[in-house]
Design an enzyme around this catalytic site. Sequence first.
Site, PDB file in Angstrom:
ATOM      1  CE  LYS A  43      -3.127  -2.251   3.073  1.00 39.40           C
ATOM      2  NZ  LYS A  43      -3.622  -2.497   4.507  1.00 39.40           N
ATOM      3  N   GLY A  44       2.119   0.985   0.448  1.00 41.25           N
ATOM      4  CA  GLY A  44       3.239   2.242   0.739  1.00 41.25           C
ATOM      5  C   GLY A  44       2.977   3.374  -0.256  1.00 41.25           C
ATOM      6  CD  GLU A  99       8.181  -0.711  -2.947  1.00 38.25           C
ATOM      7  OE1 GLU A  99       7.263  -0.231  -2.694  1.00 38.25           O
ATOM      8  OE2 GLU A  99       8.289  -1.748  -2.692  1.00 38.25           O
ATOM      9  CG  ASP A 100       6.973   2.183   0.065  1.00 37.38           C
ATOM     10  OD1 ASP A 100       7.770   1.562  -0.476  1.00 37.38           O
ATOM     11  OD2 ASP A 100       6.278   2.069   0.964  1.00 37.38           O
ATOM     12  CG  ASP A 103      14.921  -1.424   3.680  1.00 41.41           C
ATOM     13  OD1 ASP A 103      15.827  -0.899   3.923  1.00 41.41           O
ATOM     14  OD2 ASP A 103      14.353  -2.349   4.342  1.00 41.41           O
ATOM     15  CE  LYS A 131      14.975   2.838   5.513  1.00 41.59           C
ATOM     16  NZ  LYS A 131      14.390   1.994   6.609  1.00 41.59           N
ATOM     17  CG  PHE A 153      10.770   1.854  10.592  1.00 42.21           C
ATOM     18  CD1 PHE A 153      10.718   0.612   9.677  1.00 42.21           C
ATOM     19  CD2 PHE A 153       9.759   2.531  10.877  1.00 42.21           C
ATOM     20  CE1 PHE A 153       9.551  -0.003   9.369  1.00 42.21           C
ATOM     21  CE2 PHE A 153       8.454   1.986  10.391  1.00 42.21           C
ATOM     22  CZ  PHE A 153       8.604   0.746   9.573  1.00 42.21           C
ATOM     23  CB  VAL A 154      11.150   6.811   7.326  1.00 44.65           C
ATOM     24  CG1 VAL A 154      12.429   7.477   7.435  1.00 44.65           C
ATOM     25  CG2 VAL A 154      11.260   5.870   6.092  1.00 44.65           C
ATOM     26  CG  ASP A 160       2.388   0.672   7.579  1.00 43.46           C
ATOM     27  OD1 ASP A 160       3.290   0.389   6.566  1.00 43.46           O
ATOM     28  OD2 ASP A 160       1.947  -0.062   8.235  1.00 43.46           O
ATOM     29  NE  ARG A 166      -0.993   2.108   5.175  1.00 45.49           N
ATOM     30  CZ  ARG A 166       0.003   1.436   4.972  1.00 45.49           C
ATOM     31  NH1 ARG A 166       1.098   1.818   4.088  1.00 45.49           N
ATOM     32  NH2 ARG A 166       0.046  -0.036   5.131  1.00 45.49           N
TER      33      ARG A 166
HETATM   34  P1  5GP Z   1      12.642  -4.381   0.684  1.00 45.25           P
HETATM   35  O1  5GP Z   1      12.222  -5.467   0.056  1.00 45.25           O
HETATM   36  O2  5GP Z   1      13.586  -3.278  -0.284  1.00 45.25           O
HETATM   37  O3  5GP Z   1      13.641  -4.676   1.947  1.00 45.25           O
HETATM   38  O4  5GP Z   1      11.722  -3.503   1.181  1.00 45.25           O
HETATM   39  C1  5GP Z   1      10.544  -2.927   0.737  1.00 45.25           C
HETATM   40  C2  5GP Z   1       9.328  -2.410   1.502  1.00 45.25           C
HETATM   41  O5  5GP Z   1       9.762  -2.569   3.054  1.00 45.25           O
HETATM   42  C3  5GP Z   1       8.775  -1.245   1.211  1.00 45.25           C
HETATM   43  O6  5GP Z   1       7.738  -0.986   0.110  1.00 45.25           O
HETATM   44  C4  5GP Z   1       8.235  -1.014   2.495  1.00 45.25           C
HETATM   45  O7  5GP Z   1       6.796  -1.421   2.663  1.00 45.25           O
HETATM   46  C5  5GP Z   1       8.986  -1.541   3.620  1.00 45.25           C
HETATM   47  N1  5GP Z   1      10.125  -0.516   4.224  1.00 45.25           N
HETATM   48  C6  5GP Z   1      11.236  -0.672   4.340  1.00 45.25           C
HETATM   49  N2  5GP Z   1      11.861   0.347   4.874  1.00 45.25           N
HETATM   50  C7  5GP Z   1      10.820   0.754   5.656  1.00 45.25           C
HETATM   51  C8  5GP Z   1      10.660   2.127   6.462  1.00 45.25           C
HETATM   52  O8  5GP Z   1      11.580   2.499   6.742  1.00 45.25           O
HETATM   53  N3  5GP Z   1       9.526   2.480   6.891  1.00 45.25           N
HETATM   54  C9  5GP Z   1       8.547   1.675   6.404  1.00 45.25           C
HETATM   55  N4  5GP Z   1       7.422   2.155   6.949  1.00 45.25           N
HETATM   56  N5  5GP Z   1       8.467   0.636   5.461  1.00 45.25           N
HETATM   57  C10 5GP Z   1       9.431   0.305   4.944  1.00 45.25           C
END
Ligand code: 5GP
Length: 190
Positions: A43-44, A99-100, A103, A131, A153-154, A160, A166
């Site tokens: 949803k992000g 994508e939001d 990470d 990140k 963590f944001v 969220d 959100r």
């Molecule tokens: P990845 O698969 O790249 O590790 O993670 C991507 C997803 O993890 C993002 O779409 C998000 O939903 C979640 N995520 C990663 N870092 C954060 C953060 O700092 N805050 C929040 N709320 N979600 C995060």
Amino acid sequence: MAKSQKLKVLVPRAEIRRKVREIARRITRDFRGEHVHLVGVLKGACVFLSDLIREIDLEVSVDFMAVASYGRERNSSGQVKLIKDLDSSIEGMNVILVEDILDTGLTLDYLRRILEERRPKTLRIAALLDKPSRRIVPDIRGDYVGISIPNQFVVGYGLDFGERYRNLKDICALVPEPELNEHGHPKHTP
Ligand code: 5GP
């Protein structure tokens, strides 16, 4: 209702707006005269996508995918599962995955693989936040990236923590609360 957390503004709304416009300008320039198909990751990314789409000066269509990721936890399990697939075919289209936050890269790596198999004309990645210090999948990088942030963590602007925050207009870091002793004072940590 869950206890409120302390928040600290990390990316103010004016900077978010500037970055969203900048990304939209680059997409408009790169795909001049063509149609782009934005795929938002629920949803992000919904807030980022809805601002981005209004700044792109091209013919645009939209679809969404949903994956299981963090849930209520702060750390990724390393497992990505598809919960909602696209409504229609992307074959021959200019697809931009929206994508939001990028990470570890596991989510986008997984989605990129699935979508590549469906033979789009082009496949790009747009992520508002990045990140880089958290990356596990080394060859994942965004084509359109807004802001690199440290390993914090944001929340806010679609992101969220346990489904909260959100709707914040700024992107904020969650500040860990100190543990309190029986007098309500922060515990002394040696
Ligand atoms: P990845 O698969 O790249 O590790 O993670 C991507 C997803 O993890 C993002 O779409 C998000 O939903 C979640 N995520 C990663 N870092 C954060 C953060 O700092 N805050 C929040 N709320 N979600 C995060």
